[in-house]
Design an enzyme around this catalytic site. Structure first.
Site, PDB file in Angstrom:
ATOM      1  N   LYS A  26       2.418  -3.278   7.205  1.00 54.86           N
ATOM      2  CA  LYS A  26       2.544  -3.491   6.015  1.00 54.86           C
ATOM      3  C   LYS A  26       3.960  -2.907   5.476  1.00 54.86           C
ATOM      4  CE  LYS A  26       0.127  -4.802   2.988  1.00 54.86           C
ATOM      5  NZ  LYS A  26      -0.294  -5.949   2.310  1.00 54.86           N
TER       6      LYS A  26
ATOM      7  N   THR B 295       0.770  -1.243   0.052  1.00 54.77           N
ATOM      8  CA  THR B 295       0.135   0.082  -0.113  1.00 54.77           C
ATOM      9  C   THR B 295       0.895   1.303  -0.087  1.00 54.77           C
ATOM     10  OG1 THR B 295      -1.389   1.232   1.412  1.00 54.77           O
ATOM     11  CG2 THR B 295       0.030  -0.283   2.386  1.00 54.77           C
ATOM     12  N   ASP B 296       0.312   2.403  -0.475  1.00 56.52           N
ATOM     13  CA  ASP B 296       0.907   3.622  -0.583  1.00 56.52           C
ATOM     14  C   ASP B 296       1.290   4.212   1.013  1.00 56.52           C
ATOM     15  OD1 ASP B 296      -1.610   4.373   0.058  1.00 56.52           O
ATOM     16  OD2 ASP B 296      -1.785   5.839  -1.664  1.00 56.52           O
ATOM     17  N   GLU B 297       0.378   3.520   2.024  1.00 52.20           N
ATOM     18  CA  GLU B 297       0.342   4.069   3.344  1.00 52.20           C
ATOM     19  C   GLU B 297       1.582   3.866   4.112  1.00 52.20           C
ATOM     20  OE1 GLU B 297      -3.543   3.457   5.304  1.00 52.20           O
ATOM     21  OE2 GLU B 297      -4.606   3.106   3.300  1.00 52.20           O
TER      22      GLU B 297
ATOM     23  N   TYR C 294      -1.738  -0.386  11.068  1.00 46.60           N
ATOM     24  CA  TYR C 294      -1.912  -1.287   9.871  1.00 46.60           C
ATOM     25  C   TYR C 294      -0.868  -0.846   8.559  1.00 46.60           C
ATOM     26  CZ  TYR C 294      -3.293  -1.495   4.767  1.00 46.60           C
ATOM     27  OH  TYR C 294      -3.180  -1.819   3.256  1.00 46.60           O
TER      28      TYR C 294
END
Ligand code: NAD
Ligand code: TYD
Length: 351
Positions: free
Chosen positions: A162, A132-134, A158
């Site tokens: 990741k 994810t870009d997060e 989260y």
């Protein structure tokens, strides 16, 4: 070339679109969908492919290393596309342990199995990790974008989990020489998304005239991509991406939450035949999410320039298709939200 591809998390939102694409597009590949069927995994998402000869479903937990080894042996797994994860930021704030367990330890268990089984010829096998870009943290309200070289700076449990899993995947490339690839994608929307995430939750609430809980002032910005365009990107990167490389996936489609919510309201009201503005009164500002990332925005020029991928849908078209899908699939939403889908699994797999 024949491949036996283990797709993890294939019963989830993005996974089911990836499974569908690969099963239909590559009849020579055997697609083994491994999923634990948590609350987010739903086999009703895959009824159209469940009887295809090149598709097999296996219920398993990615953290169960012995089981993963046995699945590698039984199906002679040649490649992995890893999507299984706990994926909702709000849940991670309440229960970070489950996120560390699934997202970090689960990824490590898959990597370790792949390392053992593929050690004689890493080049012939690929481990594709969907991220994810997060992991890049949050941007200010300016024109900066996340690129593949942006430093990791995760803020939520989260995104921290990741980020840790991405680091392990790279470590297995750098330490053991495994053939790995990572993609970091922006927020997805489209059919079959569990209605705890913004877009399906709000479409459902508008339809049922329930309040729309907007966190903070609704000013946070997300970059939205139609889920099938993400699946198309995964297909291209899996086949053509460079060993050890990272690709950002996004549609240059930034929306402030409150503006996106107004588009959803307008679209649902139009499709339900309500007067324009009818559901604006449902907007309810609530306490902000803890550590709420201000803005995400992806620079996906590398993917375009090197591998020729571009989104196929404009946002206006994608959001209208999505709203229509949820309005036409109220049974799916009702099953998912009522827990009926859990009984469906029990009937199919625990009988
Ligand atoms: P999702 O929550 O809809 O689906 C996750 C799937 O993983 C479910 O089917 C669940 O049953 C399965 N799963 C969970 N724990 C498992 C375990 N221990 N063993 C086996 N299966 C397990 O998630 P999603 O939105 O489809 O996201 C898929 C992947 O894409 C995730 O890795 C996520 O981080 C990443 N991603 C998501 C988005 C997004 O906007 N949704 C954007 C970028 C990247
Ligand atoms: P979400 O769909 O949870 O994705 P992510 O947190 O991974 O970006 O949320 C998207 C945005 O919408 C995010 O800024 C939080 C906000 N949001 C709300 O304002 N209200 C809600 O009820 C939800 C679920 C999200």
């Amino acid at each position: 070339m024949k491949k036996n591809i283990l797709i993890t998390g294939g019963a989830g939102f993005i996974g089911n679109h990836v499974v569908r694409l690969f099963v239909n597009k590559y009849p020579d590949y055997h697609i083994i969908n491994l999923d634990k069927l948590t609350y987010a995994g739903n086999l009703a998402n895959l009824t159209d492919v469940e009887n295809m000869p090149n598709y097999t479903f296996v219920k398993a937990d990615i953290c169960d290393f012995e089981k993963i080894i046995s699945i590698f042996d039984e199906y002679n797994i040649t490649d992995v596309i890893h999507l299984a994860a706990e994926s909702h930021v709000d849940r991670s704030i309440k229960d970070p342990f489950t996120f560390a367990q699934t997202n970090v330890m689960g990824t490590l268990s898959l990597l370790q199995a792949a390392k053992e089984k593929w050690k004689d010829n890493y080049a012939a096998h690929r481990f594709y990790h969907v991220s994810t870009d997060e992991v890049y943290g949050a941007l200010e309200f300016d024109d900066t974008l996340f690129t593949e070289t942006t430093s990791y700076d995760p803020h939520s449990p989260y995104s921290a989990s990741k980020a840790a899993s991405d680091h392990f995947v790279r470590a297995f490339h750098d330490t053991y020489g495994m053939n790995i690839i990572i993609s970091n994608c922006s927020n997805n929307y489209g059919p079959y998304q569990f209605p705890e995430k913004l877009i399906p939750l709000f479409i459902n609430n508008i339809r049922h005239r329930k309040p729309l809980p907007v966190y903070g002032k609704g000013e946070n910005v997300r970059d939205w991509l139609y889920v099938i365009d993400h699946a198309r990107a995964i297909d291209i990167i899996f086949h053509e991406g460079k060993d050890g490389d990272t690709y950002n996936i996004g549609g240059f489609n930034e929306w402030k939450n409150i503006d996106l919510i107004k588009v959803m309201i307008k679209t649902v009201d139009k499709l339900l035949g309500n007067p324009e503005g009818h559901s604006l009164e449902l907007i309810t500002y609530v306490t902000d999410r803890a550590g709420h990332d201000l803005r995400y925005a992806i620079d996906s020029r590398k993917l375009k320039n090197e591998l020729g991928w571009e989104p196929s849908l404009q946002f206006e078209e994608g959001i209208e298709k999505t709203v229509r899908w949820y309005l036409e699939n109220q049974d799916w939403l009702d099953n998912v939200t009522s827990g009926e889908y859990e009984k469906y699994y029990e009937k199919m797999y625990n009988a």
